[in-house]
Scaffold this motif. Sequence first.
Motif, short mmCIF file in Angstrom:
data_model
loop_
_atom_site.label_atom_id
_atom_site.label_comp_id
_atom_site.label_asym_id
_atom_site.label_seq_id
_atom_site.Cartn_x
_atom_site.Cartn_y
_atom_site.Cartn_z
N GLY A 251 -15.18 -11.11 -0.73
CA GLY A 251 -14.46 -10.05 0.18
C GLY A 251 -15.70 -9.51 1.34
N ALA A 252 -15.21 -8.39 1.97
CA ALA A 252 -16.33 -7.81 3.04
C ALA A 252 -17.29 -7.43 2.19
CB ALA A 252 -15.43 -6.58 3.62
N TRP A 253 -17.05 -6.61 0.86
CA TRP A 253 -18.25 -6.27 0.41
C TRP A 253 -19.01 -7.01 -0.26
CZ3 TRP A 253 -21.85 -2.72 1.08
CH2 TRP A 253 -22.39 -1.90 0.29
N GLY A 254 -18.69 -7.92 -1.02
CA GLY A 254 -19.50 -8.86 -1.46
C GLY A 254 -20.35 -9.83 -0.57
N ARG B 233 -13.58 -16.59 -4.26
CA ARG B 233 -11.99 -17.32 -4.70
C ARG B 233 -11.49 -18.38 -3.91
NH1 ARG B 233 -7.07 -14.51 -4.66
NH2 ARG B 233 -5.73 -15.04 -6.13
N GLU B 234 -11.60 -18.11 -2.49
CA GLU B 234 -10.97 -19.00 -1.52
C GLU B 234 -11.63 -19.91 -0.98
OE1 GLU B 234 -11.46 -15.76 -1.25
OE2 GLU B 234 -9.53 -14.68 -1.48
N ALA B 235 -10.96 -21.17 -1.16
CA ALA B 235 -11.76 -22.58 -0.50
C ALA B 235 -12.29 -22.31 0.71
CB ALA B 235 -10.92 -23.59 -0.80
N ALA C 245 -6.84 -1.88 -0.88
CA ALA C 245 -6.85 -0.38 -0.92
C ALA C 245 -6.89 -0.02 -2.30
CB ALA C 245 -5.87 0.28 -0.05
N GLU C 246 -8.23 0.20 -2.98
CA GLU C 246 -8.06 0.05 -4.42
C GLU C 246 -7.47 1.45 -4.89
OE1 GLU C 246 -9.18 -1.80 -6.65
OE2 GLU C 246 -10.98 -2.59 -6.33
N GLY C 247 -7.44 2.76 -4.10
CA GLY C 247 -6.92 3.72 -4.54
C GLY C 247 -5.41 3.71 -4.98
N1 LIG Z 1 -15.25 -3.05 1.92
C1 LIG Z 1 -16.18 -2.07 1.79
O1 LIG Z 1 -16.48 -1.52 2.82
C2 LIG Z 1 -16.37 -1.73 0.43
C3 LIG Z 1 -15.51 -2.22 -0.83
N2 LIG Z 1 -15.91 -1.83 -1.98
C4 LIG Z 1 -15.40 -1.98 -3.14
O2 LIG Z 1 -15.60 -3.43 -3.41
C5 LIG Z 1 -14.43 -4.29 -4.03
C6 LIG Z 1 -14.11 -5.53 -3.35
O3 LIG Z 1 -13.66 -5.14 -2.03
P1 LIG Z 1 -13.85 -5.80 -0.68
O4 LIG Z 1 -15.06 -6.78 -0.79
O5 LIG Z 1 -13.65 -4.86 0.49
O6 LIG Z 1 -12.58 -6.72 -0.61
P2 LIG Z 1 -11.65 -7.46 0.41
O7 LIG Z 1 -10.68 -6.35 0.69
O8 LIG Z 1 -12.52 -7.64 1.81
O9 LIG Z 1 -11.25 -8.63 0.00
C7 LIG Z 1 -10.34 -8.72 -1.02
C8 LIG Z 1 -10.94 -9.46 -2.11
O10 LIG Z 1 -9.97 -9.54 -3.18
C9 LIG Z 1 -10.35 -10.91 -3.90
N3 LIG Z 1 -9.13 -11.15 -4.55
C10 LIG Z 1 -7.95 -11.05 -4.28
N4 LIG Z 1 -7.22 -11.51 -5.34
C11 LIG Z 1 -8.04 -11.65 -6.51
C12 LIG Z 1 -8.07 -12.12 -7.82
N5 LIG Z 1 -6.68 -12.67 -8.28
N6 LIG Z 1 -9.03 -12.46 -8.37
C13 LIG Z 1 -10.13 -12.18 -7.94
N7 LIG Z 1 -10.37 -11.77 -6.60
C14 LIG Z 1 -9.25 -11.48 -5.88
C15 LIG Z 1 -10.48 -11.71 -2.64
O11 LIG Z 1 -10.86 -13.01 -2.98
C16 LIG Z 1 -11.29 -11.07 -1.73
O12 LIG Z 1 -12.65 -11.20 -2.10
C17 LIG Z 1 -13.29 -3.14 -4.29
O13 LIG Z 1 -13.54 -2.57 -5.35
C18 LIG Z 1 -14.06 -2.35 -3.22
O14 LIG Z 1 -13.37 -0.82 -3.43
C19 LIG Z 1 -17.12 -0.98 -2.40
C20 LIG Z 1 -17.78 -0.48 -1.03
C21 LIG Z 1 -17.56 -0.72 0.20
#
Ligand SMILES: NC(=O)C1=CN([C@@H]2O[C@H](COP(=O)(O)OP(=O)(O)OC[C@H]3O[C@@H](n4cnc5c(N)ncnc54)[C@H](O)[C@@H]3O)[C@@H](O)[C@H]2O)C=CC1
Length: 323
Positions: free
Chosen positions: A9-12, A31-33, A273-275
């Motif tokens: 995702g964005a943070w990874g 996860r996504e090809a 939106a984790e909240g």
């Molecule tokens: N985006 C940001 O700026 C930040 C995000 N975070 C945290 O990082 C974590 C990941 O968030 P983002 O990278 O932003 O995600 P994202 O909102 O950019 O993307 C969604 C992610 O969820 C994954 N996903 C969806 N269904 C899934 C499943 N069944 N199994 C495994 N993965 C699945 C997708 O593959 C994708 O990597 C969250 O806990 C978020 O709170 C922490 C700091 C900053």
Amino acid sequence: MKIGVLGGGAWGTALAQVAARGGAPVTLWAREAEVVSAINDSHENTRFLAGVALSPSIRATSGLAELADCDALLVVVPAQHVRAVLNETPVGATPLVLCAKGIEAGTRRLVGEVAQALHPAAPIAVLSGPTFAHEVAAGLPTAVTLACADPVIGAALADRLAGPSFRPYASDDVIGAEIGGAVKNVLAIACGVVEGAGLGQNARAALIARGFAEMTRFGVARGAQVETLSGLSGLGDLVLTCSSTASRNFSLGMGLGQGKRAADLLSDRLTVAEGAFTAPVLREAAAEAGVDMPVVEAVCALLEGAEVQAVIGALLARPLTRE
Ligand SMILES: NC(=O)C1=CN([C@@H]2O[C@H](COP(=O)(O)OP(=O)(O)OC[C@H]3O[C@@H](n4cnc5c(N)ncnc54)[C@H](O)[C@@H]3O)[C@@H](O)[C@H]2O)C=CC1
Ligand SMILES: O=C(CO)COP(=O)(O)O
């Protein structure tokens, strides 16, 4: 130290870019090809972090087995999926750095607690703080808490990830670093409601301060240190996400404040939106710990479909009390 990242995702992706500074090899599991092929073929995560030119030393994969040769793994899948993904990951005694922000539904465990139970030999660290992914990926100055019970492993991880514009601050309070990030997402929804309902900036500041009081009460009850909660991973992240529409949680709250239904706002989301997932679990965990969290309860009520003005009215009508 070879870094592996779980979660595209964005943070990874932004953290993979941090770890790949200077051409260091990084393996990123997505996860996504289509995310895997976009990163490998065009060095861009067009789905979750479009517009950022990624380092060619980041190699994406769909195979968790390919993370077996990493010296540390950053865990950046959404909190509710950490268990399923870590179950399939070869970990052994490799340090796990939890970067997701949330509490697991059902078990009410922090993600670090989930990881530790699954992989007892792995040292656990938490990386958390005010970190919008797009800013980190753009190289803008950012500071985070990097908490690890083992100071030697914590320092090695901080050295490996630090850069001219990315500053980890060391802590040994793993639980405190996690609780700040998990709770602030729920409070960010509440601040978005204030914005969406047009309640003004006084109300938003009051909510940040009273929300922080809730975070502190809950954190202390779960063993967190107050210094951690008032640092980058607690107050710092709370201020960031309670003030900006760049926050997905704040934006969700804005929609609720405008009278939209949670189910509609959540139904077609691509990003997390984790909240929204943490709020009901946090309400249960707070009840279990005997901690009063009225703002968190209000957010739960709104997510369950209660009417905005009624929820705000009930919050304001609570008996007067000492600060
Ligand atoms: N985006 C940001 O700026 C930040 C995000 N975070 C945290 O990082 C974590 C990941 O968030 P983002 O990278 O932003 O995600 P994202 O909102 O950019 O993307 C969604 C992610 O969820 C994954 N996903 C969806 N269904 C899934 C499943 N069944 N199994 C495994 N993965 C699945 C997708 O593959 C994708 O990597 C969250 O806990 C978020 O709170 C922490 C700091 C900053
Ligand atoms: O945790 C974050 C910044 O520190 C990202 O916040 P949102 O998930 O609300 O976008």
